[in-house]
Design an enzyme around this catalytic site. Structure first.
Site, mmCIF file in Angstrom:
data_model
loop_
_atom_site.group_PDB
_atom_site.id
_atom_site.type_symbol
_atom_site.label_atom_id
_atom_site.label_comp_id
_atom_site.label_asym_id
_atom_site.label_seq_id
_atom_site.Cartn_x
_atom_site.Cartn_y
_atom_site.Cartn_z
ATOM 1 N N ASP A 28 -21.527 20.706 -20.735
ATOM 2 C CA ASP A 28 -20.397 20.766 -20.193
ATOM 3 C C ASP A 28 -19.561 19.410 -20.302
ATOM 4 O O ASP A 28 -18.321 19.607 -20.450
ATOM 5 C CB ASP A 28 -20.847 21.070 -18.635
ATOM 6 C CG ASP A 28 -20.782 22.656 -18.796
ATOM 7 O OD1 ASP A 28 -19.941 23.527 -19.318
ATOM 8 O OD2 ASP A 28 -21.468 23.242 -18.105
ATOM 9 N N GLU B 245 -21.751 16.412 -15.742
ATOM 10 C CA GLU B 245 -20.944 17.414 -16.460
ATOM 11 C C GLU B 245 -19.477 17.334 -16.524
ATOM 12 O O GLU B 245 -18.787 17.948 -17.329
ATOM 13 C CB GLU B 245 -21.581 18.605 -16.017
ATOM 14 C CG GLU B 245 -22.884 19.135 -16.183
ATOM 15 C CD GLU B 245 -23.484 20.461 -15.448
ATOM 16 O OE1 GLU B 245 -23.716 21.347 -16.378
ATOM 17 O OE2 GLU B 245 -23.363 20.766 -14.372
HETATM 18 C C1 PEP Z 1 -25.138 21.151 -19.525
HETATM 19 O O1 PEP Z 1 -23.947 21.421 -19.545
HETATM 20 O O2 PEP Z 1 -25.348 20.439 -20.436
HETATM 21 C C2 PEP Z 1 -26.362 21.849 -19.031
HETATM 22 C C3 PEP Z 1 -27.532 21.314 -19.229
HETATM 23 O O3 PEP Z 1 -25.993 22.922 -18.344
HETATM 24 P P1 PEP Z 1 -25.836 24.413 -18.810
HETATM 25 O O4 PEP Z 1 -26.066 24.342 -20.540
HETATM 26 O O5 PEP Z 1 -26.955 25.313 -18.229
HETATM 27 O O6 PEP Z 1 -24.324 24.685 -18.430
HETATM 28 MG MG MG Z 2 -23.838 22.780 -17.741
#
Ligand code: PEP
Ligand code: MG
Length: 853
Positions: A719, A695
């Protein structure tokens, strides 16, 4: 009971609060009392006590009496806007004063010119502890004359002043909630403070609201980016302040598409649209439907003003509220996501202490329970409408809904009223309340067409969550459509065709049947494992946030769970779930998956996901602060309990662990040590697969080094895109540019997949890009062999992947990497997608995974 006498703090004319041109005062939202139209220029203490608040703007002062009752004096209306000009303070916060002592002076001429009104409310703002016995209104009063008499209950002061003056803690917070403080965040704030004893208030534009009262909070009219002053006093004031600040500065993206809210239509006598007419509206929930028009008959509820005794009416109100509460709790137990949030907001409104207080006051004045409840909520409804803020006005629906539910319960009627609607019919109404939609057999409804309403209203969100196509803001003519008229509802383009003729109807029905058959085919085919046209195996898994998601995912052909967001277990509660509680939930989800792999992500809080009972230190930039694995390593007790819960799930081997927000090897090693320790504690000898979320750019760039330490990578494109493009993932102005198909993000994905392949590790994508049908080919071409998406997309995604070959995907990825903008990549992917039949169309999704069909 002791007596509290309040003297006139000013000479002038005493008036009832109803005359103050500010609904917060006239509606007694802060408390009861008297207003004075001043003739003098010095505000004096109405009794002895201690100054507890005196803002920098010096336009108001709160005094705490020796019995612990707070008295607020607010000079004029909207005088906070003067920023202190024309005001002079004679006292300071914390100081003790005697009755009649000068508190502040003001320039009467300046106020007369610059403030909308000079009326100065003198209020007791802790009415739960004091009862108004007598007041003087409609008279000239002299400074120091008796103005009011109150009876104060003994031993009730919530927080008597301590030796050191019991300092009030306060801070200023910028509100990040996308739609400001409306019903849902207000309800969450009240819930977040439930276990705490401190008195907590939010001050905005010179008004003060009890942070436990959702209605008082809403009527502040606080919008996103406004600065509010929060203050807390009491034993756990610090925790309360932190919890509130975390909720207010949380960026909560809206769960439905935005469209300009449309004001309710007035009393226009509508003309029925002619056969073949096409009405245009705003898409509130995507989809397509053909069916007969049906109306929801709404009957007015008769309310008698006079009550039949205080005790009887009070008991009646209690019974009705209990009944509604039980119904809401039942619905809440079965609801998830946005629907659950809306029901929780209704529950908070139902329990709002201020509404109850107002209603009981009306009953005390001889009114019936129904009259009292209607009047109590009516004040807030008017106050919200007076804000002239269209988004806040949309929230009036919630108040009307709770008002109606209790009135129905008082009238002995249930919510499910009238004849059931014919299956497949398209509901026509001026407006629809959330409880009415919940009360209908939503499964049998073909679609919804509203004359008024907005796309962000709660009923629109509920319709989208239930998959019912809906158009709002169709205008008055829709109300004149006769029941039974044939309708074609296209909630993709925003059109409603009225009685379009047999030929068009037949065409629309065929289109609907074809779409349904295609969905059926895809769903049936989705039960098979996913292979490309050339036989290459691609795994299609689901992102889950609850047990209900897991059940839906399996029905849709998920080959497992690629991401279980465990935050759902930790949010909206007052303390962390216990190890046993966690284990039980993970175990149920594992069982629902029937042996398919379950990838459990450790708690990912902080940033845009704060939790009230874990106040994180105030951060300048929470997205770059303590979040994801950083929070877990800071609170190892929480991490250890979660690890033990996951490691104990049976059968051993079904679960994998996934770590969010990793930036280097040390974090992975630190967690691995905790995992080993947890295994030792519970006597587990079989290792668990450990993966990291990619991320951060750092994680992608270190993928070769990390590959030696982990079993798999899962790319969180939400992210990764935010941190690569340096664009806040919730920023409305940047939303269109925040595209994970940006070539810089694709290069990081490609680099990660390459490093993983070299080390014999798997690469998955679980971010929103995996739920974007246009992106599947390019991701596969970059070396991704596992996609984890929203459960509803699985059949469509498996079908599209089945039509691709690896060679096509490789070529597409190579071409995409050579491009220089996200727009160019998207255009390329969409052009390639058009080769595949029937590209996916979006349905609004209330998930973090973006649009899913
Ligand atoms: C992301 O960051 O792509 C992810 C799957 O985590 P979240 O959306 O829960 O931050
Ligand atoms: Mg995420």
């Amino acid at each position: 009971m002791s007596e509290l006498v309040l003297l006139a703090p000013l000479s002038g004319w005493s008036a009832p609060l109803e005359e103050v041109p500010d609904p917060v005062f006239s509606g007694r939202m802060l408390g009861d009392g008297v207003a004075i139209d001043p003739l003098g220029e010095t505000l004096c203490a109405p009794c002895a006590g201690q100054i507890v608040t005196l803002p920098e703007t010096r336009h108001a002062v709160t005094l705490r009496t020796d019995q612990g009752v707070d008295v607020l004096m607010h000079v004029g209306v909207d005088t906070v806007a003067l920023g202190g000009e024309g005001f002079r303070a004679h006292v300071t916060a914390g100081q003790r004063v005697l009755a009649g002592e000068a508190l502040l002076s003001f320039d009467l001429d300046l106020l007369a010119r610059r403030a909308p009104s000079l009326l100065t409310p003198v209020l007791v703002i802790s009415p739960g502890e004091a009862h108004l016995v007598q007041r003087t209104v409609g008279h000239a009063v002299q400074l120091g004359e008796v103005l009011m008499q109150w009876a104060v209950e003994p031993g009730t002061p919530a927080s008597p002043p301590s030796e050191d003056g019991q300092q009030m803690l306060a801070r200023t917070v910028r509100v990040a909630l996308e739609q400001g403080i409306h019903a849902r965040p207000a309800a969450q704030m009240a819930a977040g403070l439930k276990g705490l004893r401190a008195q907590v208030h939010v001050r905005f534009a010179g008004r003060l609201a009890d942070a436990r009262s959702a209605t008082a909070l809403m009527t502040l009219g606080v919008r996103r980016d406004a600065e509010v002053h929060i203050q807390a006093r009491g034993p756990d004031a610090h925790d309360a302040l932190e919890a509130l600040a975390a909720l207010l500065s949380r960026h909560a993206p809206s769960v439905a598409a935005r469209a300009a809210p449309v004001p309710a239509q007035g009393l226009v006598i509508p003309v029925a649209p002619a056969a073949g007419a096409v009405l245009r509206g705003v898409v509130a929930s995507r989809g397509f439907a053909v069916g007969p028009a049906a109306r929801l008959e709404q009957r007015d509820i008769d309310v008698v003003e006079a009550g039949s005794g205080i005790a009887r009416e009070t008991a009646e109100l209690r019974r009705a509220r209990e009944e509604v509460r039980a119904g809401l709790e039942r619905s809440l137990g079965a609801a998830t996501g946005a629907a659950a949030e809306i029901l929780a907001a209704h529950l908070a409104l139902l329990e709002d202490p201020q509404l109850e207080r107002l209603a009981l006051e009306h009953i005390g004045q001889g009114k019936s329970a129904a009259f009292a409840w209607r009047a109590a909520i009516g004040v807030s409804i008017e106050a919200l409408r007076a804000l002239e803020d269209a988004r806040m006005a949309e929230r009036v629906d919630d108040l009307i809904d709770v008002q109606r539910q209790v009135l129905l319960a008082l009238a002995g009627e249930s919510l499910a009223r009238g004849e059931p609607l014919p299956p497949g019919s398209i509901l026509i109404a001026e407006e629809l309340l959330p409880s009415q939609l919940v009360g209908l057999e939503a499964g049998t409804l073909g679609g919804i067409c509203l004359a008024a309403g907005g796309a962000t209203s709660h009923v629109s969100i509920l319709a989208a969550a239930a998959g019912i196509p809906a158009l709002v803001a169709l205008g008055p003519p829709v109300r004149a459509i006769a029941p039974g008229t044939a309708l074609v509802l296209d909630a993709e383009t925003g059109q409603l065709q009225v009685d379009p003729g047999e030929q068009s109807l037949a065409g629309a029905r065929r289109q609907l049947e074809r779409a349904a058959e295609r969905r059926e085919r895809e769903r049936a085919a989705a039960q098979r494992e996913c292979r490309m046209a050339d036989g290459t195996r691609i795994e299609v898994l689901a992102n889950l946030g609850s047990l209900a998601d897991a059940e839906l995912a399996v029905r849709n052909g998920a080959e497992g769970c690629g991401l279980l967001r465990t935050e759902f277990l930790f949010l909206d509660r007052l303390e962390a779930p216990t190890e046993a509680e966690q284990r039980a939930v993970y175990q149920r989800i594992a069982a629902a998956l029937g042996g398919r792999p379950l990838t459990i992500r450790t708690l990912d809080i902080g940033g845009d996901k704060p939790i009230p009972y874990l106040p994180l230190p105030a951060e300048e930039n929470p997205a770059l602060g303590l979040r994801g694995i950083r929070t877990s390593l800071w609170r190892e007790d929480l991490l250890d309990a979660q690890l033990r819960a996951v490691l104990a799930v049976e059968p051993i081997g079904q679960c994998r662990l996934l770590l969010p927000m990793i930036t280097d090897l040390a974090e992975v090693r630190a967690v691995r040590a905790r995992v080993d320790e947890a295994c030792r504690r519970i006597g587990r000898h079989v290792p668990i697969e450990l993966g990291v979320m990619v991320e951060t750019p750092a994680c992608a760039l270190l993928a070769d080094a990390l590959a030696g330490e982990v079993d798999f990578f899962s790319i969180g494109t939400n992210d990764l895109t935010q941190y690569t493009l340096a664009m806040d993932r919730g920023h409305p102005q940047l939303a269109a540019r925040l595209d994970a198909l940006h070539p810089a993000v694709l290069r990081l994905i490609g680099r990660t997949a390459e490093a993983a392949r070299a080390a014999g590790r798997r690469t998955a994508v679980c971010g929103g890009l995996a739920s974007d049908p246009a992106a599947a080919a390019v991701l596969i071409g970059l070396g991704v062999h596992e996609l984890s998406c929203v459960p509803s997309l699985i059949p469509r995604l498996k079908t599209s992947i089945g039509q691709l070959t690896l060679a096509q995907c490789d070529e597409l990825a190579r071409a995409a990497l050579a491009l220089d903008s996200a727009e160019a990549v998207r255009a390329l992917c969409e052009a390639a997608g058009e080769i595949a039949p029937e590209p996916a169309r979006g349905r609004l999704s209330a998930t973090r995974d973006g649009i899913a069909p």
